[in-house]
Design a protein around this motif. Structure first.
Motif, PDB file in Angstrom:
ATOM      1  N   GLU A 104      36.348  30.117  35.658  1.00 15.48           N
ATOM      2  CA  GLU A 104      36.674  31.359  36.362  1.00 15.48           C
ATOM      3  C   GLU A 104      36.645  32.556  35.411  1.00 15.48           C
ATOM      4  O   GLU A 104      36.147  33.636  35.770  1.00 15.48           O
ATOM      5  CB  GLU A 104      38.054  31.257  37.012  1.00 15.48           C
ATOM      6  CG  GLU A 104      38.101  30.373  38.240  1.00 15.48           C
ATOM      7  CD  GLU A 104      39.510  30.263  38.812  1.00 15.48           C
ATOM      8  OE1 GLU A 104      40.370  31.080  38.447  1.00 15.48           O
ATOM      9  OE2 GLU A 104      39.739  29.348  39.627  1.00 15.48           O
ATOM     10  N   GLN A 134      33.088  33.395  34.714  1.00 13.46           N
ATOM     11  CA  GLN A 134      32.492  34.058  35.861  1.00 13.46           C
ATOM     12  C   GLN A 134      32.941  35.516  35.938  1.00 13.46           C
ATOM     13  O   GLN A 134      32.145  36.413  36.212  1.00 13.46           O
ATOM     14  CB  GLN A 134      32.874  33.320  37.152  1.00 13.46           C
ATOM     15  CG  GLN A 134      32.150  33.807  38.397  1.00 13.46           C
ATOM     16  CD  GLN A 134      30.662  33.540  38.338  1.00 13.46           C
ATOM     17  OE1 GLN A 134      30.227  32.498  37.868  1.00 13.46           O
ATOM     18  NE2 GLN A 134      29.854  34.479  38.822  1.00 13.46           N
ATOM     19  N   SER A 135      34.220  35.761  35.676  1.00 16.50           N
ATOM     20  CA  SER A 135      34.737  37.131  35.683  1.00 16.50           C
ATOM     21  C   SER A 135      34.083  37.972  34.590  1.00 16.50           C
ATOM     22  O   SER A 135      33.766  39.145  34.797  1.00 16.50           O
ATOM     23  CB  SER A 135      36.258  37.135  35.497  1.00 16.50           C
ATOM     24  OG  SER A 135      36.908  36.508  36.582  1.00 16.50           O
TER      25      SER A 135
END
Length: 290
Positions: free
Chosen positions: A133, A136-137
């Motif tokens: 995550e 991805q951020s």
């Protein structure tokens, strides 16, 4: 998301927050991929998790293979060496995180002291999901600032601690049978309870119940019952004038001597010391024990 890595730099060099230096997804088939922890000048920590293939780690003179679904924690500088061997014949593919900040080292020290440098993690384990995550951020440029990055890093570290301490991952629902058992214990803690009775209240066999309870809560049913009793006893000690012996009996303990031993082990003070210690700036009426 493409296989790549992301670096972070902060203008405030005196930043007291924990900070991510790099996160990424890489692969190697080259023996030049070799990192000696005593030959690196900077000061930071590393976590690296194998997606496929395998790598190798020598930590304090002990060799570890780091295969698929395993990761390792190391500190820089440190007495370790991680590397790739060409005889593996398959690429070593991994994701990684490096971080800095004075508080980070204390967490890495605790993790390595408790677990050792190498850990087995399922691909859907929370630390791995959180790392994906964060990448991805970073890829989408939605990490806001150093405060957001620090919070994300701390959440990741806490997820690692939870797994190493044998606790269920955050946000996992408690099965109805376990919830029923806890409710039963909270209502019946004042009397002698057997494991069979608690399992019956959960509506399952004792063997299955014990496994499910530990998996769901990270503690045994008997520890949970003892915790409920000590939490109630701490409230009675602070809010009533009942004797220690009376409180022991009222919370399901056979005798005050045993009650005192258990109370001291869980609270750090004897029941009488706990009652007399009123120096708290904000005294609590109800205590949560973990």
């Amino acid at each position: 998301m493409l296989r790549t890595n992301f670096g972070f730099r902060y203008s405030d060099q005196s930043n007291p927050l924990m900070a991510i230096r790099t996160i990424g997804w890489e692969s190697t088939v080259n023996e030049s991929y070799s990192w000696n922890g005593l030959a690196r000048d900077d000061k930071f920590v590393v976590f690296q998790y194998t997606l496929s293939g395998e790598g190798h780690l020598v930590y304090d003179g002990k060799h570890y293979t780091v295969p698929k679904n395993h990761g390792f924690f190391v500190r820089i500088p440190g007495n370790h060496h991680y590397y790739y061997r060409s005889e593996s014949k398959t690429p070593w593919e991994f994701i990684f995180l490096t971080a800095t900040g004075s508080h980070v080292f204390a967490h890495w020290n605790k993790i390595i002291e408790t677990n050792g440098p190498v850990i087995s993690l399922k691909p859907n384990a929370q630390p791995i999901a959180l790392l994906w995550e964060m990448m991805q951020s970073a890829n989408e440029k939605t990490l806001q600032d150093k405060y957001d990055i620090s919070v994300r890093l701390y959440e990741w570290i806490v997820a690692c601690h939870r797994i190493i301490d044998g606790k269920p991952e955050a946000g996992q629902p408690i099965p109805a049978s376990v919830a029923a058992a806890i409710k039963f214990m909270e209502g019946q803690y004042h009397r002698f309870l057997t494991l069979e009775e608690i399992a019956e209240a959960a509506g399952t066999s004792k063997y299955h119940f014990c496994r499910l309870f530990v998996k769901s809560t990270g503690v045994t049913p008997i520890y949970q019952l003892t915790k409920i009793r000590i939490e109630e006893a701490s409230k009675l000690l602070r809010q009533t004038n009942q004797s220690v012996a009376s409180i022991a009996a009222a919370t399901g303990f056979d005798n005050s001597s045993y009650f005192g031993k258990v109370f001291r082990r869980m609270m750090g003070d004897s029941p009488q010391q706990f009652r007399e210690n009123t120096d708290d700036d904000i005294p609590a009426n109800h205590l949560f024990i973990d």
